[in-house]
Write a protein that holds these residues in place. Sequence first.
Motif, PDB file in Angstrom:
ATOM      1  N   MET A 115       0.832  -1.204   0.000  1.00 29.04           N
ATOM      2  CA  MET A 115       0.000   0.000   0.000  1.00 29.04           C
ATOM      3  C   MET A 115       0.863   1.249   0.000  1.00 29.04           C
ATOM      4  O   MET A 115       0.617   2.191  -0.773  1.00 29.04           O
ATOM      5  CB  MET A 115      -0.931   0.001   1.220  1.00 29.04           C
ATOM      6  N   LEU A 116       1.876   1.276   0.873  1.00 29.47           N
ATOM      7  CA  LEU A 116       2.727   2.460   0.962  1.00 29.47           C
ATOM      8  C   LEU A 116       3.530   2.666  -0.311  1.00 29.47           C
ATOM      9  O   LEU A 116       3.702   3.803  -0.766  1.00 29.47           O
ATOM     10  CB  LEU A 116       3.659   2.361   2.174  1.00 29.47           C
ATOM     11  N   THR A 117       4.004   1.580  -0.909  1.00 28.98           N
ATOM     12  CA  THR A 117       4.739   1.676  -2.168  1.00 28.98           C
ATOM     13  C   THR A 117       3.836   2.215  -3.270  1.00 28.98           C
ATOM     14  O   THR A 117       4.242   3.068  -4.080  1.00 28.98           O
ATOM     15  CB  THR A 117       5.324   0.307  -2.552  1.00 28.98           C
ATOM     16  N   LEU A 165       6.373   8.622   3.162  1.00 29.22           N
ATOM     17  CA  LEU A 165       6.118   7.239   2.740  1.00 29.22           C
ATOM     18  C   LEU A 165       7.443   6.500   2.512  1.00 29.22           C
ATOM     19  O   LEU A 165       7.615   5.354   2.943  1.00 29.22           O
ATOM     20  CB  LEU A 165       5.250   7.223   1.477  1.00 29.22           C
ATOM     21  N   ARG A 166       8.373   7.167   1.841  1.00 24.06           N
ATOM     22  CA  ARG A 166       9.693   6.576   1.592  1.00 24.06           C
ATOM     23  C   ARG A 166      10.393   6.248   2.903  1.00 24.06           C
ATOM     24  O   ARG A 166      10.936   5.150   3.080  1.00 24.06           O
ATOM     25  CB  ARG A 166      10.523   7.571   0.758  1.00 24.06           C
ATOM     26  N   ALA A 167      10.369   7.187   3.858  1.00 26.27           N
ATOM     27  CA  ALA A 167      11.013   6.979   5.152  1.00 26.27           C
ATOM     28  C   ALA A 167      10.346   5.847   5.924  1.00 26.27           C
ATOM     29  O   ALA A 167      11.015   5.046   6.579  1.00 26.27           O
ATOM     30  CB  ALA A 167      10.991   8.272   5.957  1.00 26.27           C
ATOM     31  N   THR A 168       9.024   5.775   5.848  1.00 27.73           N
ATOM     32  CA  THR A 168       8.296   4.710   6.541  1.00 27.73           C
ATOM     33  C   THR A 168       8.643   3.344   5.947  1.00 27.73           C
ATOM     34  O   THR A 168       8.734   2.348   6.663  1.00 27.73           O
ATOM     35  CB  THR A 168       6.776   4.971   6.464  1.00 27.73           C
ATOM     36  N   LEU A 169       8.855   3.305   4.625  1.00 26.30           N
ATOM     37  CA  LEU A 169       9.263   2.072   3.970  1.00 26.30           C
ATOM     38  C   LEU A 169      10.744   1.739   4.235  1.00 26.30           C
ATOM     39  O   LEU A 169      11.181   0.627   3.927  1.00 26.30           O
ATOM     40  CB  LEU A 169       9.024   2.175   2.463  1.00 26.30           C
ATOM     41  N   GLY A 170      11.491   2.707   4.770  1.00 27.75           N
ATOM     42  CA  GLY A 170      12.900   2.473   5.076  1.00 27.75           C
ATOM     43  C   GLY A 170      13.825   2.603   3.882  1.00 27.75           C
ATOM     44  O   GLY A 170      14.904   2.011   3.868  1.00 27.75           O
ATOM     45  N   VAL A 171      13.407   3.390   2.886  1.00 33.52           N
ATOM     46  CA  VAL A 171      14.253   3.620   1.705  1.00 33.52           C
ATOM     47  C   VAL A 171      14.673   5.083   1.671  1.00 33.52           C
ATOM     48  O   VAL A 171      14.035   5.935   2.271  1.00 33.52           O
ATOM     49  CB  VAL A 171      13.537   3.217   0.393  1.00 33.52           C
ATOM     50  N   LYS A 172      15.754   5.357   0.953  1.00 36.06           N
ATOM     51  CA  LYS A 172      16.275   6.735   0.891  1.00 36.06           C
ATOM     52  C   LYS A 172      15.423   7.619   0.053  1.00 36.06           C
ATOM     53  O   LYS A 172      14.877   7.437  -0.894  1.00 36.06           O
ATOM     54  CB  LYS A 172      17.700   6.738   0.377  1.00 36.06           C
TER      55      LYS A 172
END
Length: 159
Positions: free
Chosen positions: A104-106, A152-159
């Motif tokens: 969902m976040l992606t 969203l990117r930070a929550t997914l743990g990506v830069k």
Amino acid sequence: MAVAVNTGISSKDRGAIVAGLNKVLADAYAVYLKTHGYHWNVRGPNFQSLHVLLEGQYTEQWAALDTIAERIRALGELAPQGYGAFGNLSSIKDGDPEQDSDGMLTDLLKDNETLIATLRAAFPATEAGGDEATADLLTQRLQAHEKHAWMLRATLGVK
């Protein structure tokens, strides 16, 4: 009684500006709907924090929809309305509530980035028409969706 719009922006330029705003409104509405739907349907061990994150995003997005539509009206045109009109204008697809939270976040990240591109594509018409008010609105929306994408990117743990 019809009174022509006379705000210093030509009819041709207003038409081009409104065309861009119509697409912005449609994409923004689609992102709002998907964000709200994922807020309802997110599941998993991070449910509470994701539920709150998405609520903050869809609440901010909802308020902005009215501002975009009212700018279209201020330029002398009717704002698109209805699922058919938005569906014809938007490049955002419906969400899948069966996805896991990362899916969902992606999906929302990708859609916010699509909306960012739509916002950027609307700037040239505002510049050509000398429409600083619409450029300011687009800038505000660009900042908001870049922030949503970052979160969203930070929550997914990506830069």
